[in-house]
Write a protein that holds these residues in place. Structure first.
Motif, short mmCIF file in Angstrom:
data_model
loop_
_atom_site.label_atom_id
_atom_site.label_comp_id
_atom_site.label_asym_id
_atom_site.label_seq_id
_atom_site.Cartn_x
_atom_site.Cartn_y
_atom_site.Cartn_z
N CYS A 363 0.73 -1.24 0.02
CA CYS A 363 -0.02 0.01 -0.13
C CYS A 363 0.77 1.22 0.03
CB CYS A 363 -1.03 0.06 1.10
SG CYS A 363 -2.29 -1.18 1.01
N ARG A 364 2.08 1.22 0.74
CA ARG A 364 2.83 2.51 0.85
C ARG A 364 3.29 2.82 -0.57
NH1 ARG A 364 8.20 1.03 3.15
NH2 ARG A 364 6.73 -0.23 4.32
N TYR A 365 3.78 1.71 -1.44
CA TYR A 365 4.08 2.13 -2.77
C TYR A 365 3.16 2.12 -4.02
CZ TYR A 365 8.79 1.69 -0.62
OH TYR A 365 10.06 2.04 0.06
N LYS A 366 1.86 1.89 -3.20
CA LYS A 366 0.81 1.94 -4.20
C LYS A 366 0.78 0.69 -5.48
CE LYS A 366 -1.16 6.63 -3.43
NZ LYS A 366 -0.51 6.68 -1.89
N LEU A 367 1.44 -0.31 -4.98
CA LEU A 367 1.61 -1.32 -6.15
C LEU A 367 0.18 -2.12 -6.31
CD1 LEU A 367 4.98 -2.67 -4.72
CD2 LEU A 367 4.52 -1.11 -6.61
#
Length: 494
Positions: A363-367
């Motif tokens: 989620c942090r890297y919006k993968l």
């Protein structure tokens, strides 16, 4: 003169290079593009220096997951580990090539096994030619899937057990006789099988089973040698042979069994029903990451691969917890390459527990990774909520709950929702299809489908059991699921 000294000293101070910078520049000079890790003093400086040098840094939540991600990047890109030079392209001894072709021509029941070494070597073109020129049936190992499409007419994965057991000559291409291939031993293999082994590593030749022909060399180069000899002798295995007939017969029978299981409408769903509908919706070019026990094994047969290096799983050592790390690596690579290929990570509920916190990294890297947790409430098998409640009434669960059980109907989708992704609780076929379709359309947000299946669901019955723990736990939990309260109490008291 004094002012000149001050200027020079200032330039020396400004030109100082830190240890972190040296590490980063050394990695960059080795063409390292990605770094996965967890920082802390003094590693923070190394990560920052790596970013300054142009290396992409992905901060993980677990060191193991970081290692899994790094190994997946190496596999997917074909890059060798830093400071390790690429081995030379080498051919096999011509006498061994002649011996190998002689063995093939004499075989009544030949089989080619395609391992992940073929995918890593980018030898898909050469191996396709070998299969199609010789007409020999082939069987992919889990990460060898997609080197040739799973729907290729020579693929006999649907008759895997029969192919392994009855083959009299096996060409082992970049595959190892490890647990995935039952170490090459009876009763899974014929005790008289002859192995033609192609491998880049000399120490792997004749490992577990002595090779009748050991072809040491680069897979692409060696397959070209085999092709040249086969073509010069105009040899092809007949398509109307008894061997092909028996394999096709078994493939048809197994396909019918799988189809009947897949089309069952009872709830909760079984593995085959869930995988059938997942396979109907997945794009052919998606990268499938898979881990678990039944989830990985049944998923291997139900979820087809059409392209090389598009399946990542527990692999050689059967390590659980690799899924999220592998998926992150694949998604970061796809993001860099601006590819439209989706990454779908299909996890058993137990396997998800090993590295589940990597959902935050995703989620942090919006993968836009799609995680599908096949939730049967346990390891191999679990129990339903009612049975769990009855067991809780009996006392200390550390002495009562079967070791293979997990908390029934755990809400794994809420882990994804907690970090800003999309979470779906799935109980029915309609909910499964709807959630997966929505997730595939959303190319910016990660999602997790928590698919609740029958805790007693199992793979279709096989004659041979090579995994004693699986057999025992399956029987044990199926008994538990069907016992009434009184009998259950007697068993656990005993």
């Amino acid at each position: 003169k004094s002012s000149l000294i001050c200027v020079c000293m200032s330039e020396v101070i400004m030109a100082e290079v830190t240890g972190a910078q040296l590490i980063a520049e050394a990695l960059k000079s080795q063409n390292v593009e990605y770094m996965f890790g967890i920082v802390g003093v003094p590693i923070i400086e190394v990560a920052m220096a790596a970013q300054a040098a142009g290396i992409k840094y992905v901060g993980m939540r677990n060191e193991q997951a970081a290692c899994y991600a790094a190994s997946a990047i190496g596999y997917l890109t074909g890059r060798f580990v830093s400071c390790c030079p690429a081995p030379p392209v080498s051919q096999a001894d011509s006498r061994e090539i002649t011996q190998a072709v002689r063995l093939l021509k004499a075989a009544q029941r030949p089989l080619i096994i395609i391992g992940k070494g073929v995918a890593y070597a980018r030898a898909e073109k050469e191996v396709r030619e070998l299969v199609e020129v010789t007409g020999i049936p082939f069987l992919p190992t889990p990460m060898g899937k997609g080197v040739l499409p799973d729907d290729h007419p020579n693929c006999v994965a649907a008759a895997r057990s029969r192919a392994l057991l009855q083959a009299d000559v096996i060409v082992l291409l970049g595959a190892r006789l490890n647990w995935i291939l039952h170490f090459g031993f009876p009763p899974r293999f014929s005790p008289h099988v002859k192995i033609i082994q192609v491998d880049l590593c000399a120490e792997e030749l004749s490992n577990n089973v002595r090779a009748a022909s050991a072809l040491l060399g680069d897979i692409r180069a060696v397959v070209r040698q085999l092709l040249e000899t086969v073509r010069s002798e105009s040899w092809r295995f007949p398509s109307d042979s008894e061997w092909w007939s028996t394999l096709k017969e078994k493939m048809t029978a197994n396909a019918q069994i799988s189809k009947s299981l897949a089309l069952q409408s009872t709830l909760p769903m079984n593995y085959y029903t869930a995988f059938h509908h997942i396979s109907e919706l997945l794009p052919k070019d998606c990268i499938i990451v898979s881990e678990g026990a039944n989830t990985m094994d049944i998923g291997r047969t139900m979820l087809l691969n059409y392209l090389p290096r598009h399946r990542l799983d527990a692999g050689t050592f059967g390590t659980m917890g690799v899924g999220p790390g592998f998926a992150i690596a694949a998604a970061v690579l796809e993001q860099t390459q601006k590819s439209a290929q989706r990454v779908v990570c299909i996890e058993g509920d137990s396997a998800f527990g090993f590295s589940g916190m990597e959902v935050e990294t995703i989620c942090r890297y919006k993968l836009p990774i799609i995680i599908i947790v096949i939730n049967n409430n346990g390891i191999y098998s679990g129990v339903d909520p009612e049975t769990w409640k009855e067991m809780e009434k009996m006392g200390d669960m550390t002495t009562i709950a079967p070791p293979v059980t997990l908390l029934p109907e755990a809400r794994y989708e809420q882990v994804m929702s907690a970090f800003g992704g999309r979470g779906y609780l799935v109980r029915t076929v309609e909910e499964l299809c709807s959630a997966l379709q929505e997730s595939l359309k959303n190319t910016h947000t990660p999602s997790l489908l928590n698919v609740l299946i029958d805790p007693a669901s199992d793979r279709k019955q096989q004659v041979l059991y090579t995994h004693t723990a699986l057999h025992y736990s399956s029987i044990c939990c199926n008994i538990i699921n069907n016992l009434d309260k009184a009998l259950l109490s007697c068993i656990f008291s005993f």
